[in-house]
Design a protein around this motif. Structure first.
Motif, mmCIF file in Angstrom:
data_model
loop_
_atom_site.group_PDB
_atom_site.id
_atom_site.type_symbol
_atom_site.label_atom_id
_atom_site.label_comp_id
_atom_site.label_asym_id
_atom_site.label_seq_id
_atom_site.Cartn_x
_atom_site.Cartn_y
_atom_site.Cartn_z
ATOM 1 N N SER A 282 0.868 -1.133 -0.024
ATOM 2 C CA SER A 282 0.056 -0.055 0.057
ATOM 3 C C SER A 282 0.855 1.091 -0.104
ATOM 4 C CB SER A 282 -1.095 -0.005 1.234
ATOM 5 O OG SER A 282 -2.067 -0.765 0.993
ATOM 6 N N ALA A 283 1.811 1.263 0.768
ATOM 7 C CA ALA A 283 2.822 2.312 0.921
ATOM 8 C C ALA A 283 3.276 2.560 -0.601
ATOM 9 C CB ALA A 283 3.657 2.101 1.926
ATOM 10 N N ARG A 284 3.864 1.669 -1.273
ATOM 11 C CA ARG A 284 4.321 1.507 -2.302
ATOM 12 C C ARG A 284 3.486 2.270 -3.557
ATOM 13 N NH1 ARG A 284 5.192 -3.326 -4.360
ATOM 14 N NH2 ARG A 284 6.519 -3.725 -2.146
ATOM 15 N N LEU A 285 2.264 1.723 -3.527
ATOM 16 C CA LEU A 285 1.167 2.371 -4.409
ATOM 17 C C LEU A 285 0.841 3.648 -4.057
ATOM 18 C CD1 LEU A 285 -1.431 -0.752 -4.624
ATOM 19 C CD2 LEU A 285 0.247 -0.026 -6.157
ATOM 20 N N SER A 286 1.096 4.203 -2.877
ATOM 21 C CA SER A 286 0.724 5.496 -2.512
ATOM 22 C C SER A 286 1.819 6.339 -3.031
ATOM 23 C CB SER A 286 0.731 5.563 -1.062
ATOM 24 O OG SER A 286 -0.383 5.008 -0.547
ATOM 25 N N VAL A 287 3.013 6.012 -2.849
ATOM 26 C CA VAL A 287 4.018 6.751 -3.450
ATOM 27 C C VAL A 287 4.049 7.100 -4.799
ATOM 28 C CG1 VAL A 287 6.823 6.650 -3.666
ATOM 29 C CG2 VAL A 287 5.766 6.273 -1.277
ATOM 30 N N ARG A 288 3.767 5.752 -5.473
ATOM 31 C CA ARG A 288 3.558 5.849 -7.028
ATOM 32 C C ARG A 288 2.536 6.674 -7.515
ATOM 33 N NH1 ARG A 288 2.881 0.372 -9.441
ATOM 34 N NH2 ARG A 288 0.830 0.466 -8.932
ATOM 35 N N GLU A 289 1.336 6.724 -6.700
ATOM 36 C CA GLU A 289 0.308 7.706 -7.181
ATOM 37 C C GLU A 289 0.780 9.069 -6.964
ATOM 38 O OE1 GLU A 289 -2.378 7.228 -8.857
ATOM 39 O OE2 GLU A 289 -1.496 5.019 -9.293
ATOM 40 N N ALA A 290 1.362 9.245 -5.852
ATOM 41 C CA ALA A 290 1.677 10.696 -5.420
ATOM 42 C C ALA A 290 2.698 11.296 -6.339
ATOM 43 C CB ALA A 290 2.340 10.704 -3.854
ATOM 44 N N ARG A 291 3.693 10.328 -6.955
ATOM 45 C CA ARG A 291 4.487 11.045 -7.982
ATOM 46 C C ARG A 291 3.839 11.364 -9.376
ATOM 47 N NH1 ARG A 291 9.165 6.291 -6.807
ATOM 48 N NH2 ARG A 291 10.160 7.534 -5.270
ATOM 49 N N ARG A 292 2.601 10.225 -9.746
ATOM 50 C CA ARG A 292 1.946 10.638 -10.745
ATOM 51 C C ARG A 292 1.359 11.970 -10.535
ATOM 52 N NH1 ARG A 292 -2.053 6.698 -11.950
ATOM 53 N NH2 ARG A 292 -2.804 8.193 -13.714
ATOM 54 N N GLN A 293 0.580 12.116 -9.449
ATOM 55 C CA GLN A 293 -0.198 13.468 -9.376
ATOM 56 C C GLN A 293 0.796 14.541 -9.364
ATOM 57 O OE1 GLN A 293 -3.405 13.418 -8.945
ATOM 58 N NE2 GLN A 293 -3.179 15.761 -8.878
ATOM 59 N N THR A 294 1.945 14.502 -8.895
ATOM 60 C CA THR A 294 2.860 15.592 -8.975
ATOM 61 C C THR A 294 3.425 16.001 -10.241
ATOM 62 O OG1 THR A 294 3.782 15.370 -6.622
ATOM 63 C CG2 THR A 294 4.977 16.415 -7.952
ATOM 64 N N GLU A 295 3.539 14.992 -11.163
ATOM 65 C CA GLU A 295 3.888 14.981 -12.259
ATOM 66 C C GLU A 295 2.804 15.752 -13.240
ATOM 67 O OE1 GLU A 295 4.850 11.258 -13.709
ATOM 68 O OE2 GLU A 295 6.740 11.129 -12.582
ATOM 69 N N LEU A 296 1.569 15.284 -12.967
ATOM 70 C CA LEU A 296 0.395 15.750 -13.669
ATOM 71 C C LEU A 296 0.211 17.126 -13.376
ATOM 72 C CD1 LEU A 296 -2.328 15.322 -15.124
ATOM 73 C CD2 LEU A 296 -3.343 14.589 -13.237
ATOM 74 N N GLN A 297 0.425 17.607 -12.170
ATOM 75 C CA GLN A 297 0.375 19.011 -11.489
ATOM 76 C C GLN A 297 1.283 19.813 -12.290
ATOM 77 O OE1 GLN A 297 0.302 18.612 -7.494
ATOM 78 N NE2 GLN A 297 -1.729 18.427 -7.147
ATOM 79 N N GLU A 298 2.431 19.244 -12.368
ATOM 80 C CA GLU A 298 3.697 20.145 -13.134
ATOM 81 C C GLU A 298 3.403 20.275 -14.464
ATOM 82 O OE1 GLU A 298 7.077 17.704 -12.417
ATOM 83 O OE2 GLU A 298 7.591 18.747 -10.386
ATOM 84 N N ARG A 299 2.655 19.257 -15.141
ATOM 85 C CA ARG A 299 2.309 19.288 -16.659
ATOM 86 C C ARG A 299 1.119 20.449 -16.852
ATOM 87 N NH1 ARG A 299 -0.499 15.365 -20.436
ATOM 88 N NH2 ARG A 299 -0.158 16.249 -22.413
ATOM 89 N N VAL A 300 0.372 20.432 -15.862
ATOM 90 C CA VAL A 300 -0.864 21.298 -15.885
ATOM 91 C C VAL A 300 -0.368 22.634 -15.835
ATOM 92 C CG1 VAL A 300 -2.802 22.309 -14.548
ATOM 93 C CG2 VAL A 300 -2.542 19.853 -15.490
#
Length: 157
Positions: A28-46
């Motif tokens: 769960s922690a690994r999945l949370s970290v991966r999703e947090a990275r994706r969200q950060t990348e998405l916010q940077e792209r936006v």
């Protein structure tokens, strides 16, 4: 068996019993970290996309002269666009002398050094009724490329 051995056996049993829960928590922690990275990348792209210029080109009727057809190139984005290149396929044609229109197209193909936010460039193409009477093309493909503060703009066709 003395008490120390019993305590060790119980501790080992509890450790073994908790192993699946620990593995699940780690996943769960690994999945949370991966999703947090994706969200950060998405916010940077936006953020990057919202700060990039938005350059468009169109053929429109003139508001003051209803029959005049104008070529418009505009930057509706919040930042400066540089090295803006606009090309038409097929090349824009006029019913009369098209030398001025050819010069404009050559300039747009070779690139505008910059186009400020809110800036709108316009050129007369022809009278609309003449284009229809002469049977000139009515459909064009416009391709636009350029640079913004975060690198190349998304090519627009």
């Amino acid at each position: 068996m003395d008490a120390a051995i019993w305590i060790s056996v119980v501790a080992a049993s509890v450790t073994v019993a908790s192993l699946p829960f620990t593995v699940r928590a780690a996943n769960s922690a690994r999945l949370s970290v991966r999703e947090a990275r994706r969200q950060t990348e998405l916010q940077e792209r936006v953020h990057r996309d919202s700060a990039q210029p938005y350059v468009w080109a169109d053929l429109q009727g003139d508001d003051a002269q209803g029959q005049v057809l104008r070529l418009i190139v505009a930057n509706e984005g919040p930042s400066l666009a540089t090295d803006v290149r606009v090309s038409f396929e097929p090349s824009l044609q006029s019913s009369g002398d098209s030398s001025e229109l050819d010069e404009v197209q050559d300039r747009l193909r070779s690139g505008l050094s910059s186009l400020a936010p809110g800036r709108r460039l316009q050129w007369k193409v022809d009278m609309a009724h003449r284009l229809f009477d002469q049977g000139l093309p009515r459909v064009y493909t416009v391709s636009i490329t350029g640079e913004g503060p975060f690198g190349s703009m998304e090519p627009l066709t």
